[in-house]
Scaffold this motif. Sequence first.
Motif, mmCIF file in Angstrom:
data_model
loop_
_atom_site.group_PDB
_atom_site.id
_atom_site.type_symbol
_atom_site.label_atom_id
_atom_site.label_comp_id
_atom_site.label_asym_id
_atom_site.label_seq_id
_atom_site.Cartn_x
_atom_site.Cartn_y
_atom_site.Cartn_z
ATOM 1 N N ASN A 153 0.834 -1.204 0.000
ATOM 2 C CA ASN A 153 0.000 0.000 0.000
ATOM 3 C C ASN A 153 0.867 1.251 0.000
ATOM 4 O OD1 ASN A 153 -2.406 -1.391 -0.103
ATOM 5 N ND2 ASN A 153 -2.662 -1.413 2.112
ATOM 6 N N LYS A 154 1.976 1.196 0.707
ATOM 7 C CA LYS A 154 2.898 2.331 0.746
ATOM 8 C C LYS A 154 3.467 2.588 -0.646
ATOM 9 C CE LYS A 154 6.816 4.024 3.435
ATOM 10 N NZ LYS A 154 7.796 3.681 4.458
ATOM 11 N N ALA A 155 3.657 1.499 -1.416
ATOM 12 C CA ALA A 155 4.182 1.622 -2.775
ATOM 13 C C ALA A 155 3.091 1.966 -3.787
ATOM 14 C CB ALA A 155 4.869 0.313 -3.172
ATOM 15 N N GLY A 156 1.848 2.148 -3.329
ATOM 16 C CA GLY A 156 0.769 2.542 -4.214
ATOM 17 C C GLY A 156 -0.089 1.397 -4.720
ATOM 18 N N CYS A 157 0.157 0.188 -4.263
ATOM 19 C CA CYS A 157 -0.633 -0.973 -4.678
ATOM 20 C C CYS A 157 -1.723 -1.210 -3.652
ATOM 21 C CB CYS A 157 0.287 -2.199 -4.799
ATOM 22 S SG CYS A 157 -0.578 -3.690 -5.282
ATOM 23 N N LYS A 158 -2.965 -1.186 -4.069
ATOM 24 C CA LYS A 158 -4.081 -1.360 -3.137
ATOM 25 C C LYS A 158 -4.595 -2.801 -3.193
ATOM 26 C CE LYS A 158 -4.085 3.003 -2.127
ATOM 27 N NZ LYS A 158 -3.359 3.437 -0.977
ATOM 28 N N VAL A 159 -3.951 -3.690 -2.452
ATOM 29 C CA VAL A 159 -4.330 -5.104 -2.433
ATOM 30 C C VAL A 159 -4.832 -5.453 -1.045
ATOM 31 C CG1 VAL A 159 -3.498 -7.466 -2.727
ATOM 32 C CG2 VAL A 159 -2.599 -5.652 -4.168
ATOM 33 N N ALA A 160 -5.983 -6.061 -0.954
ATOM 34 C CA ALA A 160 -6.515 -6.498 0.334
ATOM 35 C C ALA A 160 -5.674 -7.648 0.863
ATOM 36 C CB ALA A 160 -7.967 -6.936 0.186
ATOM 37 N N VAL A 161 -5.525 -7.727 2.172
ATOM 38 C CA VAL A 161 -4.662 -8.747 2.788
ATOM 39 C C VAL A 161 -5.034 -10.170 2.383
ATOM 40 C CG1 VAL A 161 -3.890 -9.720 4.980
ATOM 41 C CG2 VAL A 161 -4.016 -7.263 4.696
ATOM 42 N N PRO A 162 -6.317 -10.603 2.423
ATOM 43 C CA PRO A 162 -6.607 -11.991 2.060
ATOM 44 C C PRO A 162 -6.273 -12.330 0.609
ATOM 45 C CG PRO A 162 -8.445 -11.057 3.273
ATOM 46 C CD PRO A 162 -7.490 -9.930 2.950
ATOM 47 N N GLU A 163 -6.318 -11.335 -0.273
ATOM 48 C CA GLU A 163 -6.028 -11.580 -1.686
ATOM 49 C C GLU A 163 -4.534 -11.590 -1.982
ATOM 50 O OE1 GLU A 163 -8.019 -8.419 -3.627
ATOM 51 O OE2 GLU A 163 -9.989 -9.018 -2.912
ATOM 52 N N LEU A 164 -3.756 -11.137 -1.048
ATOM 53 C CA LEU A 164 -2.336 -10.947 -1.265
ATOM 54 C C LEU A 164 -1.641 -12.198 -1.766
ATOM 55 C CD1 LEU A 164 -0.888 -8.209 -0.056
ATOM 56 C CD2 LEU A 164 0.456 -9.943 1.072
ATOM 57 N N TRP A 165 -1.884 -13.323 -1.102
ATOM 58 C CA TRP A 165 -1.142 -14.526 -1.432
ATOM 59 C C TRP A 165 -1.661 -15.192 -2.695
ATOM 60 C CZ3 TRP A 165 3.371 -15.101 0.765
ATOM 61 C CH2 TRP A 165 3.606 -14.387 1.935
ATOM 62 N N LYS A 166 -2.925 -14.924 -3.055
ATOM 63 C CA LYS A 166 -3.450 -15.465 -4.307
ATOM 64 C C LYS A 166 -2.769 -14.785 -5.490
ATOM 65 C CE LYS A 166 -8.007 -16.275 -2.360
ATOM 66 N NZ LYS A 166 -9.383 -15.812 -2.333
ATOM 67 N N GLU A 167 -2.550 -13.483 -5.340
ATOM 68 C CA GLU A 167 -2.013 -12.697 -6.434
ATOM 69 C C GLU A 167 -0.503 -12.831 -6.571
ATOM 70 O OE1 GLU A 167 -0.329 -8.445 -6.956
ATOM 71 O OE2 GLU A 167 -2.241 -8.405 -5.926
ATOM 72 N N HIS A 168 0.185 -12.970 -5.451
ATOM 73 C CA HIS A 168 1.638 -12.858 -5.468
ATOM 74 C C HIS A 168 2.278 -14.049 -4.763
ATOM 75 C CE1 HIS A 168 5.599 -11.083 -5.223
ATOM 76 N NE2 HIS A 168 5.586 -11.199 -3.912
ATOM 77 N N ASP A 169 2.954 -14.880 -5.530
ATOM 78 C CA ASP A 169 3.727 -15.981 -4.960
ATOM 79 C C ASP A 169 5.189 -15.668 -5.241
ATOM 80 O OD1 ASP A 169 4.855 -18.277 -4.034
ATOM 81 O OD2 ASP A 169 3.840 -19.620 -5.430
ATOM 82 N N PRO A 170 5.916 -15.150 -4.240
ATOM 83 C CA PRO A 170 7.286 -14.707 -4.491
ATOM 84 C C PRO A 170 8.249 -15.836 -4.843
ATOM 85 C CG PRO A 170 6.776 -14.623 -2.155
ATOM 86 C CD PRO A 170 5.500 -14.970 -2.871
ATOM 87 N N TYR A 171 7.912 -17.069 -4.501
ATOM 88 C CA TYR A 171 8.819 -18.187 -4.758
ATOM 89 C C TYR A 171 8.059 -19.349 -5.393
ATOM 90 C CZ TYR A 171 11.530 -15.470 -1.459
ATOM 91 O OH TYR A 171 12.173 -14.452 -0.832
ATOM 92 N N PRO A 172 7.641 -19.228 -6.649
ATOM 93 C CA PRO A 172 6.896 -20.321 -7.262
ATOM 94 C C PRO A 172 7.789 -21.540 -7.498
ATOM 95 C CG PRO A 172 7.390 -18.633 -8.880
ATOM 96 C CD PRO A 172 7.858 -18.108 -7.554
ATOM 97 N N VAL A 173 7.234 -22.730 -7.252
ATOM 98 C CA VAL A 173 7.972 -23.958 -7.527
ATOM 99 C C VAL A 173 8.137 -24.074 -9.034
ATOM 100 C CG1 VAL A 173 7.931 -26.466 -7.345
ATOM 101 C CG2 VAL A 173 7.102 -25.064 -5.456
ATOM 102 N N GLY A 174 9.341 -24.402 -9.483
ATOM 103 C CA GLY A 174 9.615 -24.509 -10.911
ATOM 104 C C GLY A 174 9.972 -23.178 -11.545
ATOM 105 N N GLY A 175 10.022 -22.127 -10.727
ATOM 106 C CA GLY A 175 10.351 -20.809 -11.246
ATOM 107 C C GLY A 175 11.842 -20.551 -11.192
ATOM 108 N N PRO A 176 12.223 -19.343 -10.801
ATOM 109 C CA PRO A 176 13.635 -18.959 -10.808
ATOM 110 C C PRO A 176 14.514 -19.839 -9.922
ATOM 111 C CG PRO A 176 12.235 -17.057 -10.374
ATOM 112 C CD PRO A 176 11.353 -18.270 -10.405
#
Length: 186
Positions: free
Chosen positions: A124-147
């Motif tokens: 939110n400080k960075a200007g992104c308005k994401v509700a807390v419960p939706e946070l993990w659905k939208e953003h997976d910082p460490y996807p399996v099979g990713g980087p």
Amino acid sequence: TLPAGAYSCAECCGVDTYDQQLSACMALVRGRIREGATCHVEVDMFAQTVFDLMGTCAWAEFSANIPVLEELVQRQLQAGISPTVLPFHSVHYPFKKQVVQQIASAHSSQTLERVMTAEAALRNKAGCKVAVPELWKEHDPYPVGGPGGGKLRVGYVSADFVNHPTADLMQSALLLHDKEVLDIFL
């Protein structure tokens, strides 16, 4: 260690007097807990003192303290409150496995909620308005099979990884992880 200011030290008044004072204080707090007439400071003090007494092999009141501690934990779990008894402490008590699991689950849920709230605040400080419960659905910082090359990334967080018995206990377990499958972060 006993809570600061809660009791007189044994050196000041003699061990026998200290034991009598401690016994009287614990009996008073046990009664207040059973009546539901305690504040969170008393509840925390009681739980920590029960653990400290057990750690120093002071068994005189163990059978009186444990049932009250169990009642307290059950009341806190039913109220949706994270129990005063810490997960690492709970494994030392004669609690049923289910109760130990519930204590650990409640503490981990509380920690996850704090992490999600902190991450949401940063977004939110960075200007992104994401509700807390939706946070993990939208953003997976460490996807399996990713980087990470398909490895599962496992992170351990503890203030006790430095000069603490927990660090000694965890060291051998951490070394046994399969590095071909897991990326471990401390």
